[in-house]
Scaffold this motif. Structure first.
Motif, mmCIF file in Angstrom:
data_model
loop_
_atom_site.group_PDB
_atom_site.id
_atom_site.type_symbol
_atom_site.label_atom_id
_atom_site.label_comp_id
_atom_site.label_asym_id
_atom_site.label_seq_id
_atom_site.Cartn_x
_atom_site.Cartn_y
_atom_site.Cartn_z
ATOM 1 N N GLN A 160 16.543 66.416 25.638
ATOM 2 C CA GLN A 160 17.540 67.347 26.163
ATOM 3 C C GLN A 160 18.973 66.964 25.828
ATOM 4 O OE1 GLN A 160 17.138 68.265 30.328
ATOM 5 N NE2 GLN A 160 18.533 70.011 30.203
ATOM 6 N N SER A 161 19.353 65.707 26.039
ATOM 7 C CA SER A 161 20.750 65.340 25.829
ATOM 8 C C SER A 161 20.869 63.952 25.218
ATOM 9 C CB SER A 161 21.530 65.397 27.146
ATOM 10 O OG SER A 161 21.056 64.418 28.061
ATOM 11 N N ALA A 162 22.061 63.675 24.685
ATOM 12 C CA ALA A 162 22.337 62.371 24.073
ATOM 13 C C ALA A 162 23.840 62.157 24.070
ATOM 14 C CB ALA A 162 21.789 62.300 22.651
ATOM 15 N N ALA A 163 24.249 60.890 23.944
ATOM 16 C CA ALA A 163 25.673 60.578 23.924
ATOM 17 C C ALA A 163 25.919 59.300 23.150
ATOM 18 C CB ALA A 163 26.220 60.455 25.343
ATOM 19 N N LEU A 164 27.131 59.189 22.617
ATOM 20 C CA LEU A 164 27.562 58.008 21.864
ATOM 21 C C LEU A 164 29.011 57.728 22.242
ATOM 22 C CD1 LEU A 164 27.136 55.934 19.534
ATOM 23 C CD2 LEU A 164 27.927 57.720 17.970
ATOM 24 N N HIS A 165 29.273 56.509 22.723
ATOM 25 C CA HIS A 165 30.621 56.141 23.168
ATOM 26 C C HIS A 165 30.941 54.756 22.623
ATOM 27 C CE1 HIS A 165 33.620 56.017 26.807
ATOM 28 N NE2 HIS A 165 34.199 55.757 25.656
ATOM 29 N N VAL A 166 32.034 54.653 21.861
ATOM 30 C CA VAL A 166 32.469 53.384 21.284
ATOM 31 C C VAL A 166 33.937 53.171 21.614
ATOM 32 C CG1 VAL A 166 32.836 52.079 19.160
ATOM 33 C CG2 VAL A 166 30.793 53.504 19.404
ATOM 34 N N ALA A 167 34.280 51.945 22.012
ATOM 35 C CA ALA A 167 35.671 51.596 22.308
ATOM 36 C C ALA A 167 36.046 50.329 21.563
ATOM 37 C CB ALA A 167 35.871 51.396 23.806
ATOM 38 N N SER A 168 37.274 50.331 21.020
ATOM 39 C CA SER A 168 37.806 49.175 20.313
ATOM 40 C C SER A 168 39.323 49.239 20.430
ATOM 41 C CB SER A 168 37.374 49.196 18.841
ATOM 42 O OG SER A 168 37.763 48.018 18.179
ATOM 43 N N PRO A 169 40.013 48.117 20.533
ATOM 44 C CA PRO A 169 41.465 48.147 20.760
ATOM 45 C C PRO A 169 42.219 48.995 19.739
ATOM 46 C CG PRO A 169 40.639 45.911 21.054
ATOM 47 C CD PRO A 169 39.495 46.723 20.504
ATOM 48 N N GLY A 170 42.954 49.997 20.244
ATOM 49 C CA GLY A 170 43.789 50.838 19.406
ATOM 50 C C GLY A 170 43.063 51.765 18.468
ATOM 51 N N ALA A 171 41.764 51.954 18.677
ATOM 52 C CA ALA A 171 40.970 52.744 17.730
ATOM 53 C C ALA A 171 40.957 54.235 18.034
ATOM 54 C CB ALA A 171 39.529 52.237 17.700
ATOM 55 N N GLY A 172 41.619 54.652 19.110
ATOM 56 C CA GLY A 172 41.611 56.053 19.482
ATOM 57 C C GLY A 172 42.525 56.913 18.630
ATOM 58 N N TYR A 173 42.543 58.198 18.911
ATOM 59 C CA TYR A 173 43.320 59.167 18.150
ATOM 60 C C TYR A 173 44.789 58.748 18.095
ATOM 61 C CZ TYR A 173 45.538 63.563 16.822
ATOM 62 O OH TYR A 173 46.286 64.526 16.179
ATOM 63 N N GLY A 174 45.318 58.616 16.883
ATOM 64 C CA GLY A 174 46.706 58.232 16.704
ATOM 65 C C GLY A 174 47.037 56.839 17.198
ATOM 66 N N GLY A 175 46.010 56.026 17.473
ATOM 67 C CA GLY A 175 46.238 54.689 17.993
ATOM 68 C C GLY A 175 46.645 54.672 19.456
ATOM 69 N N GLY A 176 46.550 55.833 20.132
ATOM 70 C CA GLY A 176 47.043 55.935 21.502
ATOM 71 C C GLY A 176 46.051 55.570 22.575
ATOM 72 N N SER A 177 44.833 55.213 22.203
ATOM 73 C CA SER A 177 43.836 54.792 23.187
ATOM 74 C C SER A 177 42.850 53.866 22.490
ATOM 75 C CB SER A 177 43.104 55.994 23.787
ATOM 76 O OG SER A 177 42.076 56.449 22.926
ATOM 77 N N ASP A 178 41.883 53.379 23.262
ATOM 78 C CA ASP A 178 40.845 52.509 22.720
ATOM 79 C C ASP A 178 39.543 53.262 22.447
ATOM 80 O OD1 ASP A 178 42.584 50.347 22.984
ATOM 81 O OD2 ASP A 178 41.893 49.905 25.013
ATOM 82 N N VAL A 179 39.521 54.561 22.690
ATOM 83 C CA VAL A 179 38.292 55.345 22.547
ATOM 84 C C VAL A 179 38.099 55.729 21.084
ATOM 85 C CG1 VAL A 179 37.014 57.390 23.261
ATOM 86 C CG2 VAL A 179 38.513 56.221 24.891
ATOM 87 N N ALA A 180 37.280 54.960 20.388
ATOM 88 C CA ALA A 180 37.024 55.233 18.973
ATOM 89 C C ALA A 180 36.166 56.471 18.794
ATOM 90 C CB ALA A 180 36.352 54.031 18.331
ATOM 91 N N CYS A 181 35.239 56.684 19.721
ATOM 92 C CA CYS A 181 34.278 57.775 19.598
ATOM 93 C C CYS A 181 33.691 58.069 20.975
ATOM 94 C CB CYS A 181 33.182 57.362 18.620
ATOM 95 S SG CYS A 181 31.862 58.558 18.406
ATOM 96 N N ASP A 182 33.694 59.312 21.392
ATOM 97 C CA ASP A 182 33.078 59.717 22.663
ATOM 98 C C ASP A 182 32.464 61.091 22.453
ATOM 99 O OD1 ASP A 182 32.273 60.119 25.250
ATOM 100 O OD2 ASP A 182 34.286 60.135 26.121
ATOM 101 N N LEU A 183 31.204 61.108 22.005
ATOM 102 C CA LEU A 183 30.516 62.342 21.646
ATOM 103 C C LEU A 183 29.347 62.582 22.584
ATOM 104 C CD1 LEU A 183 30.424 61.871 17.768
ATOM 105 C CD2 LEU A 183 32.074 63.194 19.114
ATOM 106 N N ARG A 184 29.166 63.844 22.992
ATOM 107 C CA ARG A 184 28.099 64.184 23.938
ATOM 108 C C ARG A 184 27.393 65.466 23.522
ATOM 109 N NH1 ARG A 184 31.074 63.078 29.806
ATOM 110 N NH2 ARG A 184 31.840 60.981 29.283
#
Length: 270
Positions: A160-184
């Protein structure tokens, strides 16, 4: 009713999870750069997520964090938990009243767990996929592990469902967060496959260009790019790329082949 992996690769932490459960990504995962990753499942205890991360921040080993969380939980017999921290082995826990088949395994930098599975072969396939993919980027590696578990039988009730969440320092959009990937994927007949499609789109739109592949934006190529941008009604490559969500791939004086292909051929998601 879920199978998952929490894992570490360098400074990055991540979780991949799938289930015959609506929007599993809203319940199971908690990830924090610099601290670690927590997966709470079976009869999930959502308090485990902030409490687990808080304990990891103090420097406690994952095994000690697991022990502390379940010791204080009257319903621990129904819980399943996986934790990984900044160093050493991960830890997994399966309460004795979790529904068959239920269990897990852990090693250096990872913990894998599942319940209501077709059998132990699911966990075995996931661990094998993890151990054989050390050269792969963490997001792709976690997806490969989840795909291996799904192919081995996964949740015995279905998908039914799945998710993938990865965090790394400064890896978010524009370097403004640590959220490299948060897909659901909240409700889909093939959630793991759909998660893979979303990861492809995410990499295309938000990935960083490979420095070795960049082309000099000069001469005939510069003229071609400007002509294409003008034909699409934009004054500059920057303006066009912003509308197309490709701004992360812009490099002054250069052009990413991914951006050039999109400009020449059409929708980046085709």
């Amino acid at each position: 009713m879920t199978f998952s992996i929490v894992a570490r690769s360098g400074p990055a932490f991540g979780i991949a999870v799938a289930s015959k459960f609506l929007a599993v990504g809203a319940v199971v995962p908690a990830v924090e750069a610099g601290a670690g990753a927590v997966a709470t499942q079976a009869a999930a205890n959502l308090r485990y997520r902030p409490q687990g991360l808080a304990l990891l921040r103090t420097g406690l080993r994952p095994a000690d964090v697991v022990a502390g969380l379940v010791a204080a939980d009257r319903d621990r017999a129904h819980r399943q938990l996986g934790i990984v921290g900044p160093e050493g082995p991960g830890a997994t826990y399966t309460g004795e009243e979790c529904l068959d088949w239920a269990g897990g395994t852990a090693g250096d930098g990872y913990a894998i767990q599942g319940n209501i599975l077709t059998g132990p072969e699911v966990i075995e396939a996931m661990e094998s996929a993890w151990l054989s993919s050390s050269e792969v980027a963490l997001d792709r590696r976690l997806l490969a592990v989840l795909s291996a578990g799904d192919a081995a039988g996964g949740d015995r009730r279905g998908r039914q469902s799945a998710a993938l969440h990865v965090a790394s320092p400064g890896a978010g959009y524009g370097g403004g967060s640590d959220v490299a990937c948060d897909l659901r994927v909240d409700d889909h007949p093939d959630p793991v496959g759909e998660l893979g499609r979303l990861l492809d789109v995410h990499e295309l739109l938000f990935g960083r260009p490979d420095p070795d592949s960049l082309l000099d934006l000069s001469g005939e190529l510069k003229e071609e790019v400007q002509s294409l941008v003008t034909a699409r009604g934009y004054a500059s490559l920057d303006m066009w790329a912003g509308v197309e969500n490709l701004e992360n791939r812009l490099v002054p004086g250069k052009i990413d082949p991914v951006v050039l292909a999109r400009l020449r051929n059409g929708d980046a998601r085709d």
